[in-house]
Design an enzyme around this catalytic site. Structure first.
Site, PDB file in Angstrom:
ATOM      1  N   SER B  12      -4.368 -74.621 -50.839  1.00 25.85           N
ATOM      2  CA  SER B  12      -3.195 -75.066 -50.097  1.00 25.85           C
ATOM      3  C   SER B  12      -1.952 -74.679 -50.899  1.00 25.85           C
ATOM      4  O   SER B  12      -1.902 -73.582 -51.463  1.00 25.85           O
ATOM      5  CB  SER B  12      -3.307 -76.564 -49.841  1.00 25.85           C
ATOM      6  OG  SER B  12      -2.264 -77.007 -48.998  1.00 25.85           O
ATOM      7  N   HIS B  39      -4.486 -73.399 -46.202  1.00 24.79           N
ATOM      8  CA  HIS B  39      -3.599 -74.171 -45.330  1.00 24.79           C
ATOM      9  C   HIS B  39      -2.350 -73.329 -45.062  1.00 24.79           C
ATOM     10  O   HIS B  39      -1.792 -72.705 -45.964  1.00 24.79           O
ATOM     11  CB  HIS B  39      -3.196 -75.488 -45.995  1.00 24.79           C
ATOM     12  CG  HIS B  39      -4.347 -76.439 -46.119  1.00 24.79           C
ATOM     13  ND1 HIS B  39      -4.292 -77.568 -46.903  1.00 24.79           N
ATOM     14  CD2 HIS B  39      -5.573 -76.450 -45.557  1.00 24.79           C
ATOM     15  CE1 HIS B  39      -5.443 -78.230 -46.820  1.00 24.79           C
ATOM     16  NE2 HIS B  39      -6.235 -77.556 -46.006  1.00 24.79           N
ATOM     17  N   ASP B 132      -8.269 -82.114 -48.990  1.00 22.24           N
ATOM     18  CA  ASP B 132      -9.156 -81.295 -48.171  1.00 22.24           C
ATOM     19  C   ASP B 132      -9.970 -80.389 -49.087  1.00 22.24           C
ATOM     20  O   ASP B 132      -9.434 -79.791 -50.031  1.00 22.24           O
ATOM     21  CB  ASP B 132      -8.314 -80.453 -47.201  1.00 22.24           C
ATOM     22  CG  ASP B 132      -9.163 -79.799 -46.120  1.00 22.24           C
ATOM     23  OD1 ASP B 132      -8.730 -78.753 -45.601  1.00 22.24           O
ATOM     24  OD2 ASP B 132     -10.245 -80.324 -45.797  1.00 22.24           O
TER      25      ASP B 132
END
Lengths: 266, 187
Positions: B12, B39, B132
């Site tokens: 991310s 992401h 995540d």
């Protein structure tokens, strides 16, 4: 996680009792969704679930509602919606009826996005819109036209990027607490059909909007459905799929109307 | 140490540069495949894969749904879709609700890849600001795959690596250079 044997048992039951074939659907995604569904429905194990659902239409409908995937946002992929507003609909409009179908619609974002565009182009009065799903609870959800307020900002940004002329999406809703309810006047031209895509027989459609639904189909089933949709379109009718869905490798005679935005022409 | 035939990488905020460093070091022909779940902004459709493409001679694409996963190719999760691996080793895309506030979600990719590739899989978690991927990495480890986390001390944002280490208990906490060496061993 559901193991393969349980999946098989459940498939056989649903097929024989409800004519619903789990084997039509993408396995990895559906396996997880089935597990989540029977968890949400408060079953502790799959045998329990299978036993209960074997003779309970109500439970089956709840199950179907749980595994259906909701749409993500209104005017998803604003460039596509811009194209719908500026190219697709003007091309299809011929001052008589515009027949449109949303197969397997689940939560209404795509439907109401299109209706708003039709209203703004002043085509709505000529439109006849079919919305179908084998899940009666999905159709109920769409009929209610209720959206959570926290989705508003994304939807409104998309709407504005797609060329929306109404200044703000809020004009199409009634606000009530945490929810936004679509104006009743936007529901006038909709016919709801409680059938899966293959079971809906309509001909001479101008437009089919079928975005990000085939993600959940296996290839064979996808081919069958696409073939059926093809035969439901009039000549030069248009079908719109999800951006990362392809129908290139399928043996159907769709031509590109706008390849980048996944818009095809019969 | 064998490099497994599929590598899944999750990242991310702060992971872009790490990914480009990895890609830069790859030759034109690799005999494994890489799936990147990074992401990204939901409505930025183009520019990302193009930017990565400048860094590598390997083919790198944002796949269509049901596209077969080919050895030697790098796959980047397209914006606003989840990316998973299907039983028949093809890409499965999904528009289900965000998972860990993310779509694409690293957990969903890692969990699906783990159950299919089992011990022939390597999972790598990079810098990021949410959790995540932690469960997904644990899943890869549980199925016998090899797990790597970018050293939190080096990561631009260490939330994601820390959570991944905590949950998966992986012992392979690597610097960027070590991650690159690991991948190059196959070459």
């Amino acid at each position: 996680m559901i193991d393969i044997n349980d999946f098989r048992k459940l498939s056989e039951l649903l097929k024989s009792r409800y004519s619903y074939d789990l084997n039509n659907f993408a396995f990895t995604i559906y396996r997880r969704r089935i597990y989540n569904a029977w968890n949400n429905l408060k079953f502790k194990n799959v045998d329990n679930f299978i036993q209960s659902i074997s003779d309970n239409d109500d439970l089956f409908q709840k199950f179907l509602f749980e595994i259906n995937v909701n749409e993500t946002e209104m005017f998803r992929d604003p460039d596509v919606w811009k194209n719908i507003r500026e190219s697709v609909l003007p091309k299809l409009y011929n001052s008589s009826e515009l027949n449109i179908w949303f197969p397997d619609a689940t939560s209404g974002e795509e439907l109401y996005s299109l209706i708003i565009v039709l209203v703004e182009l002043d085509y709505y009065k000529y439109s006849k819109i079919f919305v179908s799903n084998s899940s009666i609870l999905c159709l109920d959800q769409i009929k209610r036209g209720i959206f959570n307020k926290r989705t508003y900002d994304v939807n409104n940004i998309n709407y504005n990027k797609s060329g929306g002329v109404g200044n703000d999406l809020i004009n199409y809703f009634n606000v009530s607490g945490n929810t936004l309810k679509i104006n009743e006047s936007l529901k006038e031209k909709i016919s709801f059909v409680n059938q899966d895509a293959l079971g809906v027989k309509i001909n001479n459609l101008d437009l089919i909007i079928f975005r990000n639904k085939m993600l959940y189909f296996k290839n064979d089933f996808k081919r069958n459905v696409l073939s059926h949709l093809y035969s439901s379109l009039k000549d030069e009718g248009i079908i719109i799929c999800g951006l990362n869905e392809s129908i290139d490798s399928e043996s159907i005679e769709y031509k590109y109307f706008d390849k980048y935005n996944s818009i095809y022409l019969k | 140490m064998k490099v497994n035939k599929t590598i899944v990488i999750g990242g991310s905020a702060g992971s872009f540069q790490v990914v480009t460093s990895i890609l830069t070091e790859l030759p034109e022909k690799i005999d494994f495949s890489i799936i990147l779940c990074l992401h990204r902004l939901r409505y930025v459709r183009s520019g990302f894969v193009e930017a990565l493409r400048l860094k590598t001679k390997c083919p790198i694409i944002e796949p269509f749904d049901k596209e077969p996963i080919k050895t030697g190719t790098i796959y980047l999760a397209p914006s606003n879709y989840h990316i998973l691996v299907e039983n028949d080793h093809s890409i499965s895309l999904s528009t289900e609700e965000p998972y860990n506030h993310s779509r694409p979600s690293i957990d969903l990719l890692f969990e699906s890849a783990a159950s299919i590739y089992k011990n022939d899989l390597t999972g790598i978690i990079l810098s990021g600001a949410n959790i995540d991927g932690a469960k997904g990495l644990k899943c890869i480890k549980d199925y016998g795959g090899f797990t790597i986390v970018q050293d939190p001390k080096e990561a631009q944002i260490n939330t994601m690596p820390n959570e991944a280490i905590k949950l998966s208990k992986t012992e392979n906490i690597y610097s960027i250079n070590k991650i690159i060496s690991y991948i190059q061993q196959k070459i």
